[in-house]
Design an enzyme around this catalytic site. Structure first.
Site, PDB file in Angstrom:
ATOM      1  N   ASP A  26       6.282 -15.359  14.284  1.00  0.00           N
ATOM      2  CA  ASP A  26       4.989 -14.814  14.684  1.00  0.00           C
ATOM      3  C   ASP A  26       5.227 -13.405  15.230  1.00  0.00           C
ATOM      4  OD1 ASP A  26       2.246 -15.235  14.622  1.00  0.00           O
ATOM      5  OD2 ASP A  26       2.157 -15.928  16.683  1.00  0.00           O
TER       6      ASP A  26
ATOM      7  N   ASP B  39       8.871 -17.429   9.998  1.00  0.00           N
ATOM      8  CA  ASP B  39       8.885 -16.229  10.827  1.00  0.00           C
ATOM      9  C   ASP B  39       8.791 -16.644  12.290  1.00  0.00           C
ATOM     10  OD1 ASP B  39       5.807 -16.067  11.719  1.00  0.00           O
ATOM     11  OD2 ASP B  39       5.897 -16.669   9.608  1.00  0.00           O
TER      12      ASP B  39
END
Length: 283
Positions: free
Chosen positions: A222, A220
């Protein structure tokens, strides 16, 4: 093989529930009594072999991912692996990317860390163990063992995986994710990845005399990237599981490469560093 090695493998999020199945250790035996002076490790130890190289597998968060990052008994995990004779530790970890250059599914071999944890046992040398007596000022450059890290990188390249060599992991306490302000601050500090488990694992392994390296997967961004959805646990696990075969293959190949390499000097040099860093032993 010039010297006998045994490779410990610490599995992170998404890899832990099927360790013995993933590594296809047909003669795997479970070590039920892995408790040591630092307590119980996160899971039983699974012993097996790959191409004649002895391996020991442990699930960092326990089977079923029941242990939060703060509650992991990192010292018991590392000590359990040391006590069964491991010379090397290979770790997998799911991370958030803090840079545009590292996308989802990207593999990274980190070479440094920023420790933002605050509630963990950070050293074996705290006066509670006769084995780890004194005060040890362990140097952390290099933080990860360079030769073992290079083997992970070479293994991924050999398999044709997209991998980046070098990068700084920021370890936050968790179990919550970062705020947007925190995420941007970590970027300003020079972080490339953020996770919740590399510290204190990386430096406890060095204190214990084990050659430690990690393969990280970005799952991802974040929460710093405005054009992306914010990180959430379900998506992290989903992305990791979609790419779990990459991690598995890299670890398998790395074990084979480690087993065909002479490590006598590396093991001796790390032992010398530990001894020279223990200031109490010189008085």
């Amino acid at each position: 093989m010039a010297n006998k090695v045994k490779v410990g493998i610490i599995s992170g999020s998404g890899l832990g529930d099927s360790l013995h199945k993933i590594f296809n250790c047909s003669n795997t035996t479970c070590c039920e009594n892995a408790k040591n002076e630092f307590g119980y490790p996160s899971s039983d130890l699974y012993h097996g072999s790959i191409n004649g190289i002895s391996i020991v597998l442990i699930s960092r968060h326990g089977i079923g991912h029941k242990i939060s990052p703060t509650a992991v008994n990192y010292r018991a995990n590392i000590e359990a692996l040391r006590l069964v004779g491991c010379t090397h530790l290979l770790a997998s970890t799911a991370c958030g990317s803090l840079t545009e250059s590292i996308g989802r599914g990207q593999l990274v071999i980190p070479d440094s860390f920023l420790d933002r944890t605050n509630a963990r046992k950070r050293t074996f040398y705290d006066g509670t163990s006769d084995k780890y007596s004194g005060v040890c000022h362990m140097p952390m450059e290099p933080a990860f063992d360079p030769r073992t890290s290079d083997i992970l990188f070479q293994a991924a390249q050999k398999l044709g995986h997209n991998i980046k060599k070098g990068g700084t992991i920021v370890t936050i306490e968790g179990p919550r994710f970062s705020s947007k302000a925190e995420s941007n601050a970590l970027r300003l500090w020079g972080g490339h990845l953020v996770n919740m488990t590399t510290c204190p694992e990386v430096y406890l392994a060095k204190e214990a005399g084990l050659l430690y390296a990690s393969v990280a997967m970005a799952t991802d961004y974040d929460c710093w990237r405005d054009c992306e959805n914010n990180v959430n646990a379900a998506d992290v696990i989903a992305i990791f599981k979609q790419n779990v075969n990459k991690i598995t293959d890299v670890l398998l190949e790395a074990v084979k490469m480690i087993g065909s390499t002479n490590w006598e000097q590396d093991i001796r040099e790390l032992k010398d560093i530990i001894e020279s860093s223990n200031v109490s032993a010189k008085n």
